[in-house]
Scaffold this motif. Structure first.
Motif, mmCIF file in Angstrom:
data_model
loop_
_atom_site.group_PDB
_atom_site.id
_atom_site.type_symbol
_atom_site.label_atom_id
_atom_site.label_comp_id
_atom_site.label_asym_id
_atom_site.label_seq_id
_atom_site.Cartn_x
_atom_site.Cartn_y
_atom_site.Cartn_z
ATOM 1 N N GLY A 123 2.330 8.754 -6.706
ATOM 2 C CA GLY A 123 3.633 8.155 -6.472
ATOM 3 C C GLY A 123 3.650 6.649 -6.598
ATOM 4 O O GLY A 123 4.659 6.006 -6.283
ATOM 5 N N ARG A 124 2.541 6.060 -7.072
ATOM 6 C CA ARG A 124 2.476 4.617 -7.241
ATOM 7 C C ARG A 124 1.891 4.282 -8.610
ATOM 8 O O ARG A 124 1.062 5.016 -9.145
ATOM 9 N N GLU A 125 2.314 3.162 -9.136
ATOM 10 C CA GLU A 125 1.827 2.685 -10.426
ATOM 11 C C GLU A 125 0.965 1.448 -10.208
ATOM 12 O O GLU A 125 1.389 0.498 -9.546
ATOM 13 N N HIS B 297 -0.654 -1.447 -6.215
ATOM 14 C CA HIS B 297 -0.046 -0.134 -6.448
ATOM 15 C C HIS B 297 1.423 -0.194 -5.992
ATOM 16 O O HIS B 297 1.710 -0.264 -4.800
ATOM 17 N N HIS B 298 2.323 -0.161 -6.958
ATOM 18 C CA HIS B 298 3.759 -0.257 -6.681
ATOM 19 C C HIS B 298 4.373 1.139 -6.562
ATOM 20 O O HIS B 298 4.070 2.027 -7.371
ATOM 21 N N PRO B 299 5.233 1.345 -5.565
ATOM 22 C CA PRO B 299 5.943 2.643 -5.499
ATOM 23 C C PRO B 299 6.765 2.862 -6.778
ATOM 24 O O PRO B 299 7.392 1.949 -7.286
ATOM 25 N N PRO C 137 4.339 1.524 3.571
ATOM 26 C CA PRO C 137 5.495 1.023 2.821
ATOM 27 C C PRO C 137 5.083 0.023 1.740
ATOM 28 O O PRO C 137 4.006 -0.572 1.799
ATOM 29 N N VAL D 9 4.033 -2.293 -1.501
ATOM 30 C CA VAL D 9 2.916 -2.395 -2.438
ATOM 31 C C VAL D 9 1.594 -2.337 -1.676
ATOM 32 O O VAL D 9 1.436 -2.969 -0.632
ATOM 33 N N GLY E 89 0.266 8.269 3.048
ATOM 34 C CA GLY E 89 1.469 8.288 2.221
ATOM 35 C C GLY E 89 2.638 7.536 2.804
ATOM 36 O O GLY E 89 3.583 7.199 2.084
ATOM 37 N N ASP E 90 2.592 7.228 4.122
ATOM 38 C CA ASP E 90 3.731 6.547 4.736
ATOM 39 C C ASP E 90 3.603 5.029 4.698
ATOM 40 O O ASP E 90 4.441 4.317 5.270
#
Length: 233
Positions: free
Chosen positions: A77-79, A230-232, A63, A65, A60-61
């Protein structure tokens, strides 16, 4: 080609990021399943991680994409967005470059060359110069092991760039960009072939934009997959 072509493309992408992270003084680790950065991503055009195997776990850490090379992950938490196209050319496939009259290809050999390369790639990619000197390719970047940075001049005018990052497994091709006014003349093909020639005995891999897919197909590349970014949220 015995290795999984998507895995080879992912390995090449990770090697590309290792070179750029190193030049920017940032940490990039590769454990064979996940290649990743830490804290902040050093440039907005770079990934925070690249998956190297289908079963990679992304902490999870991580940073920025995450490039999900095999398009298999669901990350809270990512799209996810499908972006780019993995393409590969086997080492046995040798291209025959078509000469472009007046075109000269140069390999970056000094800090001044590196600054010129960066100026050209930014202008060719989106029409604007770097916001500061060495924004993405600072002085000394040309010394990264296995890296070859190339720029093209047509009748003495800078027109485009390409780069090669070579490992024991692949020759990853990137930074292929030509100024809009000079496109359609075979310059991108010439630059790509020159980058491949840096290590012709290993497969050449790259991530193609929709606009570049046709060029690479004509050069003998085969599309092997499409990663998810996967974008935040």
């Amino acid at each position: 080609m015995s290795a999984d072509p998507v895995a080879l493309c992912a390995h090449g992408e990770a090697a590309w990021h290792a070179a750029l992270y190193s030049g920017l003084g940032a940490r990039w680790d590769d454990d064979g399943r996940l290649a990743r950065g830490y804290r902040a991503v050093p440039h907005y055009l770079l990934f925070g991680a690249v998956t190297l195997s289908p079963d990679a776990t992304v902490p999870g850490d991580v940073p920025g994409v995450v490039c999900d090379s095999f398009a298999r992950l669901r990350l809270p938490g990512r799209e996810a967005e499908p972006t780019g196209h993995w393409m590969i050319r086997d080492a046995a496939d040798r291209g025959t470059p078509t000469p472009v009259p007046g075109l000269a290809l140069h390999r970056v050999a000094s800090d001044a060359d590196m600054a010129w390369f960066e100026q050209l790639i930014f202008l060719a990619a989106d029409g604007r110069p770097p916001t500061r000197p060495g924004e993405m390719h600072p002085p000394g970047s040309q010394g990264f092991p296995g890296a070859a940075w190339l720029y093209a001049e047509l009748d003495g005018v800078g027109v485009g760039t390409a780069a090669s990052i070579v490992t024991s497994r692949v020759n990853n091709i990137g930074a292929v960009a030509v100024l809009p006014a000079f496109r359609g003349r075979g310059i991108a093909s010439a630059l790509t072939e020159a980058a491949i020639a840096m290590a012709p005995d290993v497969p050449a891999t790259l991530s193609a934009t929709p606009a570049g897919r046709g060029v690479y197909r004509r050069l003998g590349f085969t599309e092997v997959g499409r990663p998810l970014h996967h974008h935040p949220i």
